[in-house]
Design a protein around this motif. Structure first.
Motif, mmCIF file in Angstrom:
data_model
loop_
_atom_site.group_PDB
_atom_site.id
_atom_site.type_symbol
_atom_site.label_atom_id
_atom_site.label_comp_id
_atom_site.label_asym_id
_atom_site.label_seq_id
_atom_site.Cartn_x
_atom_site.Cartn_y
_atom_site.Cartn_z
ATOM 1 N N LEU A 1 -2.026 4.068 10.190
ATOM 2 C CA LEU A 1 -2.136 3.714 8.860
ATOM 3 C C LEU A 1 -0.779 2.979 8.293
ATOM 4 O O LEU A 1 -0.837 2.447 7.408
ATOM 5 C CB LEU A 1 -2.504 4.571 7.867
ATOM 6 C CG LEU A 1 -4.144 5.261 8.271
ATOM 7 C CD1 LEU A 1 -4.380 6.135 7.256
ATOM 8 C CD2 LEU A 1 -5.059 3.996 8.502
ATOM 9 N N LYS A 2 0.385 3.422 8.924
ATOM 10 C CA LYS A 2 1.588 2.801 8.237
ATOM 11 C C LYS A 2 1.885 1.244 8.793
ATOM 12 O O LYS A 2 2.788 0.963 8.215
ATOM 13 C CB LYS A 2 2.694 3.745 9.029
ATOM 14 C CG LYS A 2 3.062 5.114 8.203
ATOM 15 C CD LYS A 2 4.310 5.752 8.816
ATOM 16 C CE LYS A 2 4.521 7.051 8.333
ATOM 17 N NZ LYS A 2 5.562 7.834 8.705
ATOM 18 N N ALA B 1 0.800 -1.068 0.122
ATOM 19 C CA ALA B 1 -0.054 0.059 -0.022
ATOM 20 C C ALA B 1 1.061 1.141 0.074
ATOM 21 O O ALA B 1 1.871 1.272 0.555
ATOM 22 C CB ALA B 1 -0.904 -0.068 1.174
ATOM 23 N N GLU B 2 0.277 2.379 -0.594
ATOM 24 C CA GLU B 2 1.127 3.687 -0.571
ATOM 25 C C GLU B 2 0.408 4.667 0.473
ATOM 26 O O GLU B 2 -0.805 4.731 0.604
ATOM 27 C CB GLU B 2 1.066 4.213 -1.805
ATOM 28 C CG GLU B 2 1.544 5.538 -2.111
ATOM 29 C CD GLU B 2 3.308 5.176 -2.148
ATOM 30 O OE1 GLU B 2 4.079 6.233 -1.975
ATOM 31 O OE2 GLU B 2 3.779 4.055 -2.472
ATOM 32 N N ILE B 3 1.133 5.193 1.271
ATOM 33 C CA ILE B 3 0.676 6.014 2.045
ATOM 34 C C ILE B 3 0.927 7.600 1.712
ATOM 35 O O ILE B 3 2.002 7.833 1.464
ATOM 36 C CB ILE B 3 1.317 6.049 3.473
ATOM 37 C CG1 ILE B 3 1.504 4.509 4.216
ATOM 38 C CG2 ILE B 3 0.960 7.044 4.593
ATOM 39 C CD1 ILE B 3 -0.088 4.210 4.353
ATOM 40 N N ASP C 1 5.180 -3.247 14.206
ATOM 41 C CA ASP C 1 4.384 -3.967 12.990
ATOM 42 C C ASP C 1 2.896 -4.524 13.226
ATOM 43 O O ASP C 1 2.463 -5.574 12.589
ATOM 44 C CB ASP C 1 5.264 -4.916 12.336
ATOM 45 C CG ASP C 1 5.450 -6.034 13.232
ATOM 46 O OD1 ASP C 1 5.279 -6.000 14.533
ATOM 47 O OD2 ASP C 1 6.057 -6.967 12.585
ATOM 48 N N LYS C 2 2.312 -4.048 14.552
ATOM 49 C CA LYS C 2 0.835 -4.550 14.919
ATOM 50 C C LYS C 2 0.316 -3.641 15.595
ATOM 51 O O LYS C 2 0.791 -2.402 15.980
ATOM 52 C CB LYS C 2 1.119 -5.684 15.680
ATOM 53 C CG LYS C 2 1.887 -5.829 17.087
ATOM 54 C CD LYS C 2 1.972 -6.853 17.981
ATOM 55 C CE LYS C 2 2.564 -6.845 19.329
ATOM 56 N NZ LYS C 2 3.713 -5.974 19.482
ATOM 57 N N GLY D 1 -4.650 -3.332 4.796
ATOM 58 C CA GLY D 1 -5.647 -2.818 5.909
ATOM 59 C C GLY D 1 -6.463 -3.939 6.343
ATOM 60 O O GLY D 1 -7.322 -3.913 7.213
ATOM 61 N N ASN D 2 -6.392 -4.967 6.095
ATOM 62 C CA ASN D 2 -7.575 -6.216 6.079
ATOM 63 C C ASN D 2 -7.162 -6.599 7.480
ATOM 64 O O ASN D 2 -8.285 -6.930 8.106
ATOM 65 C CB ASN D 2 -7.173 -7.295 5.332
ATOM 66 C CG ASN D 2 -8.305 -8.414 5.300
ATOM 67 O OD1 ASN D 2 -9.389 -8.031 5.239
ATOM 68 N ND2 ASN D 2 -7.811 -9.599 5.800
#
Length: 361
Positions: A139-140, A64-66, A196-197, A150-151
């Motif tokens: 969102l990162k 994904a791109e932020i 990462d969570k 995002g799932n």
């Protein structure tokens, strides 16, 4: 006949002007974050999480791109972002709206919520939440086990994945209804970005378009029971030298408004539990004693929570809405409730049935 031919020619030119764009010419935004900006280019920092489709149709990817933009309004942010991309922005797959914690603590977010509700291509069932420390950091996050952009976050709220008792699900339509309605206040989950969570253990109650009160994990769990969204959970019981955990496979928490010389809210809790963990050896002869301890602990925690709501003058359960539903819906009655609520008395009866001590006796 000539008129019919002229009409057909006109319709032909209208059909030729179709503006539909193919999927490969669209960027799909799966989540939107709104933070307080620290720059001079605008008061909001808007973040779009854009899904990047895999090269092969059968492949799975969480790439994904932020994209971030500073602006004074959501409309301006979208316009500026469009100028930075070569494809059309599509919001039809937006399933999460995250508000930064510092933003909702200090700013009135009414105009932002109004934009999300008015926007025709944003789903009203999109999940809402508070991002900590910021919506951008949330969102990162890209968990290693996430297969789609995002799932992992969506599974928290959709109940199709985890069913953590602390996670309060608040879709956009219900958030808007609660924030506009008299007698019930919205409550959003606080999403903590940890490497990462995600970690969702607390929640935030809003009042007058601002974050007013924070609830811890136990308080969020009890509120979830009040809202009817929690069917089974576990509680820690610690009293009279006993310390054990109970698993409740059936939780019913409701209340009644009792009129009288002094209005009272009577809460009733009915629960069926099993002893799940204990530091002491438990015997079947102690079932009645364990039941009494569990009832006392549940009663203490629930009454402590509703009194906390009362002191902060917030009402996420909807006591005021129930009052309005049973009285004339006019300004006089609402003002009367606002005078009653800070002084109202809470009583509670807890009925707990201990079914056993698990598989070990």
């Amino acid at each position: 006949m000539r008129g019919f031919k002229l009409l057909m020619v006109c319709l032909f030119f209208l059909l030729a002007g179709c503006g539909y764009k193919d999927i490969d010419k669209r960027f799909f935004v799966v989540a939107i974050g709104v933070d307080k900006s620290n720059s001079d280019h605008g008061k909001y920092k808007i973040t779009f999480k854009v899904a990047i489709p895999p090269d092969k149709p059968s492949a799975k990817s969480n790439e994904a791109e932020i994209i971030t933009t500073d602006s004074d309004s959501m409309t301006e942010a979208v316009r500026i972002t469009r100028a930075q991309l070569d494809k059309e922005i599509d919001f039809s797959h937006t399933k999460a709206i995250i508000f930064g914690q510092s933003l909702v603590q200090k700013e009135n977010v009414s105009e932002i919520i109004d934009w999300f509700v008015r926007r025709r291509d944003i789903q009203r069932i999109a999940y809402t939440g508070v991002g900590s420390p910021t919506a951008l950091e949330v969102l990162k996050v890209r968990p290693a086990f996430e297969r789609l952009p995002g799932n992992s976050l969506f599974l928290y709220f959709g109940r199709s994945g985890t069913e953590a008792p602390y996670v309060i699900t608040e879709p956009l339509f219900d958030f808007y209804r609660r924030i506009k309605e008299k007698g019930i206040d919205p409550v959003l989950p606080i999403i903590q970005a940890e490497g990462d969570k995600y970690s969702i253990l607390s929640s935030a109650i809003f009042k007058n378009y601002r974050m007013n009160l924070t609830l811890n994990d136990l308080e969020s769990e009890i509120l979830n029971s009040f809202l009817g969204r929690l069917k089974k959970t576990d509680f820690k019981i610690q009293a009279n030298g006993e310390s054990f955990f109970v698993f409740a496979d059936s939780v019913k928490l409701n209340y009644d408004l009792l009129a009288g010389e002094k209005p009272t809210i009577h809460i009733h809790c009915k629960m069926s539990v099993t002893i799940e963990e204990s530091k002491q050896t438990l015997a079947l002869e102690k079932m009645h004693q364990l039941q009494i301890l569990t009832e006392q602990e549940i009663r203490k925690n629930v009454l402590k929570l509703v009194k906390k709501f009362q002191q902060a003058n917030v009402d996420p359960i909807g006591f005021g809405l129930r009052y309005r539903g049973s009285h004339l819906n006019n300004q006089t009655e609402w003002q009367k409730w606002e005078d009653i609520y800070p002084e109202i008395e809470f009583t509670m009866k807890a009925e707990v049935k201990v079914r056993g001590t698990g598989s070990i006796y």
